[in-house]
Design a protein around this motif. Structure first.
Motif, mmCIF file in Angstrom:
data_model
loop_
_atom_site.group_PDB
_atom_site.id
_atom_site.type_symbol
_atom_site.label_atom_id
_atom_site.label_comp_id
_atom_site.label_asym_id
_atom_site.label_seq_id
_atom_site.Cartn_x
_atom_site.Cartn_y
_atom_site.Cartn_z
ATOM 1 N N HIS A 164 0.843 -1.202 0.000
ATOM 2 C CA HIS A 164 0.000 0.000 0.000
ATOM 3 C C HIS A 164 0.880 1.255 0.000
ATOM 4 N N HIS A 165 1.929 1.227 0.801
ATOM 5 C CA HIS A 165 2.860 2.362 0.866
ATOM 6 C C HIS A 165 3.550 2.568 -0.488
ATOM 7 N N GLU A 166 3.982 1.468 -1.119
ATOM 8 C CA GLU A 166 4.636 1.567 -2.433
ATOM 9 C C GLU A 166 3.664 2.127 -3.473
ATOM 10 N N GLU A 167 2.401 1.708 -3.418
ATOM 11 C CA GLU A 167 1.391 2.237 -4.346
ATOM 12 C C GLU A 167 1.190 3.735 -4.114
ATOM 13 N N ASP A 168 1.114 4.120 -2.824
ATOM 14 C CA ASP A 168 0.950 5.544 -2.502
ATOM 15 C C ASP A 168 2.135 6.355 -3.017
ATOM 16 N N VAL A 169 3.352 5.841 -2.779
ATOM 17 C CA VAL A 169 4.554 6.540 -3.237
ATOM 18 C C VAL A 169 4.552 6.637 -4.763
ATOM 19 N N SER A 170 4.194 5.531 -5.427
ATOM 20 C CA SER A 170 4.147 5.526 -6.889
ATOM 21 C C SER A 170 3.116 6.531 -7.401
#
Length: 115
Positions: free
Chosen positions: A25-31
């Protein structure tokens, strides 16, 4: 004790799974944030280019306006000079006609006085 271990292992596994979900979820948010930043940066660049283009257009228009003003001022000066010239010529013609009229009146008086 083995039940406690098994229970702790289950909790550890659950926490690991939850951590992996949170990381994804964090990686998706960062992306998504990176994509948003890139999009906004591109939009900013495009707007800056438009602003520069409009500034240049405004400068060219202002320069053209100043040149037109100078041409108009020059033309007005020429017209005023021409009008003054014609006024001077008109004044001369008027003086000549007044002199002719005075001469005629003088001759008429002389003719009338001789009668």
């Amino acid at each position: 004790e083995s039940e406690k271990c098994s229970s702790f292992e289950c909790k550890v596994n659950e926490l690991k799974a939850e951590m992996r979900r949170a990381e994804r979820h964090h990686e998706e948010d960062v992306s998504n944030l990176r994509k948003d930043i890139e999009t906004r940066s591109a939009a900013e660049t495009e707007l800056c280019e438009k602003v520069e283009k409009y500034k240049l257009t405004a400068e060219v228009a202002e320069q053209h306006n100043q040149e037109t003003d100078l041409k108009c001022q020059h033309k007005i000066s020429e017209m005023v000079a021409l009008m003054e010239k014609h006024k001077s010529q008109y004044d001369k013609v008027l003086e000549e006609k007044d002199a002719e009229l005075d001469q005629r009146r003088k001759k008429e008086r002389e003719i009338n006085s001789e009668k």
